[in-house]
Each structure stands twice: as C-alpha cells, then as structure tokens.
Design a protein around this motif. Structure first.
Motif, short mmCIF file in Angstrom:
data_model
loop_
_atom_site.label_atom_id
_atom_site.label_comp_id
_atom_site.label_asym_id
_atom_site.label_seq_id
_atom_site.Cartn_x
_atom_site.Cartn_y
_atom_site.Cartn_z
N GLU A 14 -0.19 -4.56 -0.97
CA GLU A 14 -1.34 -5.94 -1.27
C GLU A 14 0.04 -6.73 -1.79
O GLU A 14 -0.73 -8.57 -1.56
CB GLU A 14 -2.04 -5.76 -2.52
CG GLU A 14 -3.16 -6.26 -2.82
CD GLU A 14 -3.86 -5.61 -3.76
OE1 GLU A 14 -4.54 -6.70 -4.55
OE2 GLU A 14 -4.16 -4.96 -4.10
N LEU A 15 0.26 -6.65 -2.78
CA LEU A 15 1.97 -7.74 -2.81
C LEU A 15 2.25 -8.50 -2.11
O LEU A 15 2.72 -9.56 -1.61
CB LEU A 15 2.49 -6.91 -4.20
CG LEU A 15 3.87 -8.34 -4.56
CD1 LEU A 15 2.92 -9.15 -5.05
CD2 LEU A 15 4.91 -7.23 -5.46
N LEU A 16 2.86 -7.42 -0.92
CA LEU A 16 3.50 -8.39 -0.14
C LEU A 16 3.21 -8.78 0.75
O LEU A 16 2.95 -10.42 0.82
CB LEU A 16 3.81 -6.89 1.47
CG LEU A 16 5.02 -5.63 0.60
CD1 LEU A 16 4.90 -4.79 1.70
CD2 LEU A 16 6.48 -7.37 0.56
N ASP A 17 1.17 -8.91 0.85
CA ASP A 17 -0.07 -9.88 1.78
C ASP A 17 0.52 -11.38 0.93
O ASP A 17 0.26 -11.93 1.96
CB ASP A 17 -1.27 -9.01 2.16
CG ASP A 17 -1.80 -9.81 3.08
OD1 ASP A 17 -2.36 -9.75 4.35
OD2 ASP A 17 -2.97 -10.49 2.13
N ALA A 18 -0.02 -10.80 -0.77
CA ALA A 18 0.06 -11.97 -0.99
C ALA A 18 1.31 -12.89 -1.62
O ALA A 18 1.31 -13.99 -1.37
CB ALA A 18 0.29 -11.35 -2.88
N LEU A 19 2.26 -11.92 -1.21
CA LEU A 19 4.12 -12.33 -0.67
C LEU A 19 4.17 -14.00 0.41
O LEU A 19 4.78 -14.60 0.54
CB LEU A 19 4.70 -12.09 -0.84
CG LEU A 19 5.44 -11.25 -1.77
CD1 LEU A 19 6.23 -10.26 -2.12
CD2 LEU A 19 5.07 -12.38 -3.64
N ARG A 20 3.16 -13.12 1.33
CA ARG A 20 3.58 -14.26 2.72
C ARG A 20 3.27 -15.30 2.80
O ARG A 20 4.45 -16.17 3.48
CB ARG A 20 1.92 -13.28 3.58
CG ARG A 20 2.35 -13.86 5.28
CD ARG A 20 1.53 -13.14 5.40
NE ARG A 20 1.43 -11.92 5.76
CZ ARG A 20 0.83 -11.45 6.79
NH1 ARG A 20 1.47 -11.71 8.32
NH2 ARG A 20 0.28 -10.00 7.09
N LEU A 21 2.50 -16.35 2.05
CA LEU A 21 2.51 -17.84 1.68
C LEU A 21 2.69 -18.11 1.30
O LEU A 21 4.02 -18.95 1.67
CB LEU A 21 1.09 -17.71 0.54
CG LEU A 21 1.22 -19.60 0.58
CD1 LEU A 21 0.81 -19.68 1.41
CD2 LEU A 21 -0.56 -18.85 -0.74
#
Length: 305
Positions: free
Chosen positions: A65-72
C-alpha cells in the motif's frame, strides 16, 4: 512455510500474465520471506517475494500500500530514485499472496567505498533527506506506525532497560546510554517519514547515483536519526561529512542540532537490539556476538574519554 526457487518461479508465472520463466535463482533479502529472481524469455528479470508467516504477510500488505502511495512522488521527481512497483500477485494456499516486481538494475551500495565530495555520498544524503521530506500522511494513511518524539524516546528507554536485565551490557556503557536518554535536549526532534530499516543492501546505485531504495515494510513516522545511524557508524569520516552536508541542504525546515549525536547513539543501541534478538529467540551465537561487540564498544568509548 518455505518454498523452493522452482515453486516461486511457478508462482511468478501465475502472478504476471505472459511471464515465461526460463531460469530462477534464490535471493536473500531482509525479512521473513522466500525470495527468488526469475528470468523470462526476453531476459527481463523479476523478483518474487512470498511471506513465510502471517505476520510477514501483513507487513507485506502494508508495504504494498505504501509503495503504491509513493508512486506519485517517484513520478513527479520528489523522490530522486525509484521504488519497487508490483507487476502482479498470486494467492497462496495458506492465505496471503506472493508479489512480483521487475528487478531494478543497480549495484548494492558499498558503504566503505564512499568518499568525500559531490558524488555518491552527497547523492545518498539528498536521497535520505527526500524520504524525510515526504508528508507524514503518506505513511499514516497506510496504517503504519506513527510516533511522537516523546513516544520514541520511551521506546528506546524500554530497549535499554530490557538489555540491562540480560546482564550482558557493560555497566559504564549502560550508564552512558541512560544519561543520553535522560538528556531531554537530545530528543527534541520533529518526527518524519522514516524508512525504518535502511541499510546498504536496500540501496541500489548506478554510475555514482542512488537509483532505488527497497524493503519499505518497516516504514514509520519516527526519528530521522534511524535512517542515518548506519551510515555514521560504517562510512568513512570524510564521506559522512559529505552525506550530512547534502542532507541538511536538502531538508527545508531542519531544526535538529543534536541529530548527529542522536544518530550515533541509535547506532550503538542497535547492538542492544541485536542482543535482545538473540535472547528472545534463544540464539546463543547471536547473544555471544552481541556481547562481544558491546564489550568492544565499551572499551572504545572509554578510551575516547
């Protein structure tokens, strides 16, 4: 449960449509995971991770979930490096899932080869500062831990108390740690997004730049000193100066005059955590190793005055 590289390769083909696994090799990464690198027919390499325990599976889900949020923040250049991005996943019979991402090209950081100047050491300082500049909501929104400065100091006090009960910490070293933990001025810091388990094997470099940071399962809002301690302990002194100078220039509102002092202390307290790990898991070799390092640290710091 543990899985063979061949079993992981089979899971990777189920996770990523069109992946035709031609070879596989086992990989060692931090955490309680089975890990392998799978090579496809086009020579593209993929990393697959499968949790061995329920706890590891829960940590993996939070990390994803964090990796997905960091994509931006990667896409907009706020983070000057990439992070693993999941290409697919496969459900495991016992629950949870194995995840697959493309293997990022780069070499593991060699801390001992860092040197002073505007090169890799400075880039490393900027990379860590960029993590610490992220909004704390990125981590908090994923349900990962968030601590105030006072709460984090209490965590450190508890660690030292538990280590003291083992009888393995030299008394002079213990007194110095306790004095540092009672020094309120040392613990006046603004909590930031911290990687939480940053070390050389999670940093990939290429042509003198940091290109990727992995293993985000221990991310939290906490003490920035946690992400700097390993460098201050292991890197050559002149390289440390370059790391810290670049770090401080990259931080926008850094007001933490005792950051380096605290990071050095955090580096020492890692030995207490290593000792406790050995005691809790009944690993006599780890206990003896930690005890020896604590004795060496005690002697070195007493010699230093």
């Amino acid at each position: 449960m543990s899985r063979t590289p061949l079993a992981l390769a089979a899971l990777s083909t189920a996770a990523v449509p069109g992946l035709d696994a031609r070879s596989v090799r086992q990989e060692e990464l931090p955490g309680d995971y089975d890990v392998a690198v799978v090579t496809g027919h086009d020579d593209q390499e993929w990393v697959i991770r499968a949790p061995r325990t329920t706890v590891a599976g829960a940590a993996l889900e939070a990390e994803l979930e964090l990796l997905d949020a960091l994509r931006l923040y990667v896409d907009t250049g706020v983070l000057p490096f990439v992070v693993p991005q999941v290409a697919g996943s496969a459900l495991l019979p016992e629950g949870g899932r194995a995840v697959v991402h493309r293997r990022i090209v780069g070499e593991t950081l060699d801390v001992e080869r860092l040197h002073a100047g505007p090169g890799l050491a400075a880039d490393l300082g900027r990379a860590i500062a960029a993590i610490h500049e992220l909004p704390t909501s990125v981590v908090e929104g994923c349900g990962l831990p968030s601590y105030s400065a006072a709460e984090y100091r209490e965590r450190r006090l508890t660690e030292v108390d538990e280590a003291a009960k083992t009888g393995r910490v030299p008394p002079t070293l213990l007194r110095r740690w306790e004095a540092a933990l009672e020094d309120v001025s040392l613990w006046k810091f603004q909590p930031v997004v911290a990687h939480g388990d940053l070390a050389a094997d999670q940093v990939l470099v290429d042509r003198g730049r940091v290109v990727a940071v992995s293993a985000w399962s221990d991310a939290r809002v906490a003490d920035p000193a946690d992400d700097l301690a390993w460098l201050l302990v292991a890197a050559p002194l002149d390289a440390v100066d370059s790391v810290m100078e670049a770090y401080q220039l990259r931080r926008t509102e850094l007001s933490d005059p005792r950051l380096v002092d605290r990071a050095l202390l955090v580096g020492e307290l890692a030995l207490a955590r290593w000792l406790l790990h050995g005691v809790r898991h009944r690993l006599p070799d780890v206990v003896e190793d930690a005890t020896s390092m604590l004795e060496d640290l005690d002697e070195a710091t007493r010699d230093d005055g």
